[in-house]
Each structure stands twice: as structure tokens, then as C-alpha cells.
Design a protein around this motif. Structure first.
Motif, PDB file in Angstrom:
ATOM      1  N   ILE A  21       0.873  -1.179   0.000  1.00 21.23           N
ATOM      2  CA  ILE A  21       0.000   0.000   0.000  1.00 21.23           C
ATOM      3  C   ILE A  21       0.907   1.225   0.000  1.00 21.23           C
ATOM      4  CG2 ILE A  21      -1.699   1.316   1.314  1.00 21.23           C
ATOM      5  CD1 ILE A  21      -2.658  -1.345   2.527  1.00 21.23           C
ATOM      6  N   PRO A  22       0.695   2.161  -0.905  1.00 21.42           N
ATOM      7  CA  PRO A  22       1.551   3.352  -0.940  1.00 21.42           C
ATOM      8  C   PRO A  22       1.432   4.167   0.351  1.00 21.42           C
ATOM      9  CG  PRO A  22       0.220   3.191  -2.947  1.00 21.42           C
ATOM     10  CD  PRO A  22      -0.288   2.153  -1.996  1.00 21.42           C
ATOM     11  N   PRO A  23       2.543   4.416   1.029  1.00 22.17           N
ATOM     12  CA  PRO A  23       2.502   5.231   2.254  1.00 22.17           C
ATOM     13  C   PRO A  23       1.953   6.628   2.002  1.00 22.17           C
ATOM     14  CG  PRO A  23       4.617   4.122   2.049  1.00 22.17           C
ATOM     15  CD  PRO A  23       3.882   3.895   0.761  1.00 22.17           C
ATOM     16  N   SER A  24       2.030   7.120   0.765  1.00 19.24           N
ATOM     17  CA  SER A  24       1.541   8.464   0.453  1.00 19.24           C
ATOM     18  C   SER A  24       0.030   8.585   0.655  1.00 19.24           C
ATOM     19  CB  SER A  24       1.901   8.853  -0.987  1.00 19.24           C
ATOM     20  OG  SER A  24       1.277   7.959  -1.903  1.00 19.24           O
ATOM     21  N   LEU A  25      -0.705   7.457   0.737  1.00 18.76           N
ATOM     22  CA  LEU A  25      -2.135   7.535   1.025  1.00 18.76           C
ATOM     23  C   LEU A  25      -2.374   8.121   2.415  1.00 18.76           C
ATOM     24  CD1 LEU A  25      -3.594   4.203  -0.451  1.00 18.76           C
ATOM     25  CD2 LEU A  25      -3.641   6.494  -1.437  1.00 18.76           C
ATOM     26  N   GLY A  26      -1.391   8.051   3.268  1.00 23.82           N
ATOM     27  CA  GLY A  26      -1.477   8.657   4.590  1.00 23.82           C
ATOM     28  C   GLY A  26      -1.519  10.176   4.550  1.00 23.82           C
ATOM     29  N   ASN A  27      -1.202  10.757   3.374  1.00 18.48           N
ATOM     30  CA  ASN A  27      -1.265  12.214   3.214  1.00 18.48           C
ATOM     31  C   ASN A  27      -2.676  12.705   2.926  1.00 18.48           C
ATOM     32  OD1 ASN A  27       1.514  12.302   3.524  1.00 18.48           O
ATOM     33  ND2 ASN A  27       1.894  12.210   1.325  1.00 18.48           N
ATOM     34  N   LEU A  28      -3.609  11.788   2.668  1.00 17.96           N
ATOM     35  CA  LEU A  28      -4.986  12.168   2.351  1.00 17.96           C
ATOM     36  C   LEU A  28      -5.737  12.440   3.649  1.00 17.96           C
ATOM     37  CD1 LEU A  28      -5.630   9.451  -0.385  1.00 17.96           C
ATOM     38  CD2 LEU A  28      -4.833  11.797  -0.709  1.00 17.96           C
ATOM     39  N   ILE A  29      -5.353  13.499   4.327  1.00 16.51           N
ATOM     40  CA  ILE A  29      -5.787  13.741   5.703  1.00 16.51           C
ATOM     41  C   ILE A  29      -7.273  14.056   5.843  1.00 16.51           C
ATOM     42  CG2 ILE A  29      -3.510  14.394   6.539  1.00 16.51           C
ATOM     43  CD1 ILE A  29      -4.355  17.320   6.171  1.00 16.51           C
ATOM     44  N   LYS A  30      -7.975  14.360   4.768  1.00 11.69           N
ATOM     45  CA  LYS A  30      -9.425  14.622   4.817  1.00 11.69           C
ATOM     46  C   LYS A  30     -10.239  13.360   4.503  1.00 11.69           C
ATOM     47  CE  LYS A  30      -9.124  19.190   5.137  1.00 11.69           C
ATOM     48  NZ  LYS A  30      -9.534  19.976   6.218  1.00 11.69           N
ATOM     49  N   LEU A  31      -9.551  12.275   4.210  1.00 19.58           N
ATOM     50  CA  LEU A  31     -10.215  11.043   3.778  1.00 19.58           C
ATOM     51  C   LEU A  31     -11.148  10.507   4.861  1.00 19.58           C
ATOM     52  CD1 LEU A  31      -9.989   9.401   1.153  1.00 19.58           C
ATOM     53  CD2 LEU A  31      -8.408   7.888   2.337  1.00 19.58           C
ATOM     54  N   GLU A  32     -12.394  10.228   4.476  1.00 19.51           N
ATOM     55  CA  GLU A  32     -13.388   9.677   5.389  1.00 19.51           C
ATOM     56  C   GLU A  32     -13.704   8.223   5.082  1.00 19.51           C
ATOM     57  OE1 GLU A  32     -16.851  12.164   5.353  1.00 19.51           O
ATOM     58  OE2 GLU A  32     -15.707  13.962   5.856  1.00 19.51           O
ATOM     59  N   SER A  33     -13.458   7.792   3.845  1.00 20.62           N
ATOM     60  CA  SER A  33     -13.769   6.426   3.434  1.00 20.62           C
ATOM     61  C   SER A  33     -12.661   5.916   2.519  1.00 20.62           C
ATOM     62  CB  SER A  33     -15.114   6.401   2.699  1.00 20.62           C
ATOM     63  OG  SER A  33     -15.382   5.113   2.211  1.00 20.62           O
ATOM     64  N   LEU A  34     -12.111   4.740   2.879  1.00 25.35           N
ATOM     65  CA  LEU A  34     -11.047   4.125   2.089  1.00 25.35           C
ATOM     66  C   LEU A  34     -11.339   2.648   1.920  1.00 25.35           C
ATOM     67  CD1 LEU A  34      -8.282   4.170   0.683  1.00 25.35           C
ATOM     68  CD2 LEU A  34      -7.228   3.827   2.938  1.00 25.35           C
ATOM     69  N   ASP A  35     -11.460   2.214   0.659  1.00 28.91           N
ATOM     70  CA  ASP A  35     -11.726   0.807   0.363  1.00 28.91           C
ATOM     71  C   ASP A  35     -10.667   0.299  -0.605  1.00 28.91           C
ATOM     72  OD1 ASP A  35     -12.689  -1.723  -0.252  1.00 28.91           O
ATOM     73  OD2 ASP A  35     -14.757  -1.055  -0.510  1.00 28.91           O
ATOM     74  N   LEU A  36      -9.791  -0.563  -0.100  1.00 28.07           N
ATOM     75  CA  LEU A  36      -8.749  -1.201  -0.921  1.00 28.07           C
ATOM     76  C   LEU A  36      -8.944  -2.709  -0.953  1.00 28.07           C
ATOM     77  CD1 LEU A  36      -5.648   0.784   0.409  1.00 28.07           C
ATOM     78  CD2 LEU A  36      -6.949   1.213  -1.686  1.00 28.07           C
ATOM     79  N   SER A  37     -10.142  -3.159  -0.655  1.00 26.47           N
ATOM     80  CA  SER A  37     -10.419  -4.592  -0.533  1.00 26.47           C
ATOM     81  C   SER A  37     -10.339  -5.312  -1.880  1.00 26.47           C
ATOM     82  CB  SER A  37     -11.802  -4.803   0.080  1.00 26.47           C
ATOM     83  OG  SER A  37     -12.811  -4.311  -0.789  1.00 26.47           O
ATOM     84  N   LYS A  38     -10.173  -6.624  -1.789  1.00 23.83           N
ATOM     85  CA  LYS A  38     -10.194  -7.539  -2.940  1.00 23.83           C
ATOM     86  C   LYS A  38      -9.168  -7.168  -4.003  1.00 23.83           C
ATOM     87  CE  LYS A  38     -14.929  -8.680  -2.068  1.00 23.83           C
ATOM     88  NZ  LYS A  38     -16.276  -8.206  -2.198  1.00 23.83           N
ATOM     89  N   ASN A  39      -7.954  -6.933  -3.540  1.00 24.57           N
ATOM     90  CA  ASN A  39      -6.806  -6.751  -4.414  1.00 24.57           C
ATOM     91  C   ASN A  39      -5.780  -7.799  -4.018  1.00 24.57           C
ATOM     92  OD1 ASN A  39      -7.236  -4.280  -6.167  1.00 24.57           O
ATOM     93  ND2 ASN A  39      -7.767  -3.448  -4.162  1.00 24.57           N
ATOM     94  N   LYS A  40      -4.546  -7.590  -4.354  1.00 24.45           N
ATOM     95  CA  LYS A  40      -3.470  -8.473  -3.917  1.00 24.45           C
ATOM     96  C   LYS A  40      -2.367  -7.632  -3.281  1.00 24.45           C
ATOM     97  CE  LYS A  40      -4.334 -12.356  -6.933  1.00 24.45           C
ATOM     98  NZ  LYS A  40      -4.964 -13.166  -5.954  1.00 24.45           N
ATOM     99  N   LEU A  41      -2.799  -6.657  -2.496  1.00 22.32           N
ATOM    100  CA  LEU A  41      -1.854  -5.781  -1.817  1.00 22.32           C
ATOM    101  C   LEU A  41      -1.120  -6.568  -0.740  1.00 22.32           C
ATOM    102  CD1 LEU A  41      -4.169  -2.674  -1.532  1.00 22.32           C
ATOM    103  CD2 LEU A  41      -2.244  -2.979  -3.098  1.00 22.32           C
ATOM    104  N   SER A  42       0.163  -6.318  -0.590  1.00 18.28           N
ATOM    105  CA  SER A  42       0.977  -7.097   0.344  1.00 18.28           C
ATOM    106  C   SER A  42       1.766  -6.167   1.257  1.00 18.28           C
ATOM    107  CB  SER A  42       1.926  -8.007  -0.430  1.00 18.28           C
ATOM    108  OG  SER A  42       2.756  -7.229  -1.285  1.00 18.28           O
ATOM    109  N   GLY A  43       2.413  -6.783   2.231  1.00 23.36           N
ATOM    110  CA  GLY A  43       3.223  -6.012   3.168  1.00 23.36           C
ATOM    111  C   GLY A  43       2.399  -5.505   4.332  1.00 23.36           C
ATOM    112  N   GLN A  44       2.941  -4.521   5.023  1.00 26.64           N
ATOM    113  CA  GLN A  44       2.295  -3.962   6.203  1.00 26.64           C
ATOM    114  C   GLN A  44       1.407  -2.777   5.831  1.00 26.64           C
ATOM    115  OE1 GLN A  44       5.526  -2.926   8.784  1.00 26.64           O
ATOM    116  NE2 GLN A  44       5.951  -5.048   9.328  1.00 26.64           N
TER     117      GLN A  44
END
Length: 140
Positions: A21-44
């Protein structure tokens, strides 16, 4: 994508994305809803996700994520269903639940058997039931 700081909803589910998962998504500080389900994302899950303080909905299920979860911020308030299907995350698979219930069932049955074998009248006392005549030693 991390530069879209006013983004409120991001749904990238079911896209067959791979890699971390790109750490830069942590910069989306106004984000209220995040759905990354049903992919093949790996790591922490990136530690930067602890900055997402407005996040009300999170779905990271059905990926290949691993421990540890970030310990600060909003991540800890989401239900287990937000993380299901990530077999590398502790406690978020059906196997852990099944093992827990199975062990409790076996221990409970063993305890019940031992108690009733030592004092069969205890069950009748607990439930305020008069034991049948055959158990009281009275011939019918």
C-alpha cells in the motif's frame, strides 16, 4: 495520489492491484472512506495511516497484508471485518476464530463431564429440578 489532500472518498476495490500500500495515502488527511479490498496488496499497513483521523470507513479485507498493525490513530477502532482475509494479520481470519471456539467447546465439555461425574445431583440442584426416582435409589 497522495497530493489529493482534499479527497474524501477513495474506492479502489477489486482492481487486482499488487505490491505494498503506498505510504503516500497517509497524506490524504481529509479522507473519510477508504476501500482497498479484494486486491493483492501485500506487506504492512503503512504507519502513515495513523494520520487519517477523519477516517470513518476502512476496508482492507481480502489482500495479503501482514503484521504489525499501526498502533495509533483510527486503525484500532475498526472492526475485524475491515481486515478479514489477510492471513498474515493476527486474529483476522476465520481460522483463529474457529480454533478459539473449538478449544472453548472442548474445555467446557470436559469440565461439564468431570463435574457431573463427581456429583450427578449438582445439575439438578443448579436447575432446581427434582431428580428421577431411579437416581435417588428408590426402586420403581
Amino acid at each position: 495520489m497522495g497530493d489529493l489532500q482534499t479527497l474524501v472518498v477513495l474506492n479502489l476495490s477489486s482492481n487486482k492491484f499488487t505490491g505494498p500500500i503506498p505510504p503516500s495515502l497517509g497524506n490524504l488527511i481529509k479522507l473519510e472512506s477508504l476501500d482497498l479490498s479484494k486486491n493483492k496488496l501485500s506487506g504492512q499497513i503503512p504507519q502513515q495511516f495513523t494520520r487519517l483521523t477523519f477516517l470513518e470507513y476502512l476496508n482492507l479485507s481480502d489482500n495479503e497484508l501482514v503484521d504489525p498493525l499501526p498502533q495509533a490513530g483510527q486503525i484500532g477502532v475498526f472492526e475485524n471485518s475491515s481486515f478479514e482475509g489477510n492471513w498474515g494479520l493476527s486474529g483476522f481470519g476465520w481460522e483463529a476464530v474457529a480454533i478459539g471456539y473449538g478449544c472453548e467447546l472442548i474445555i467446557g465439555l470436559m469440565f461439564g463431564y468431570i463435574v457431573t461425574m463427581r456429583n450427578p445431583y449438582l445439575v439438578f440442584k443448579i436447575f432446581h429440578v427434582i431428580p428421577p426416582r431411579t437416581l435417588r435409589g428408590v426402586n420403581s
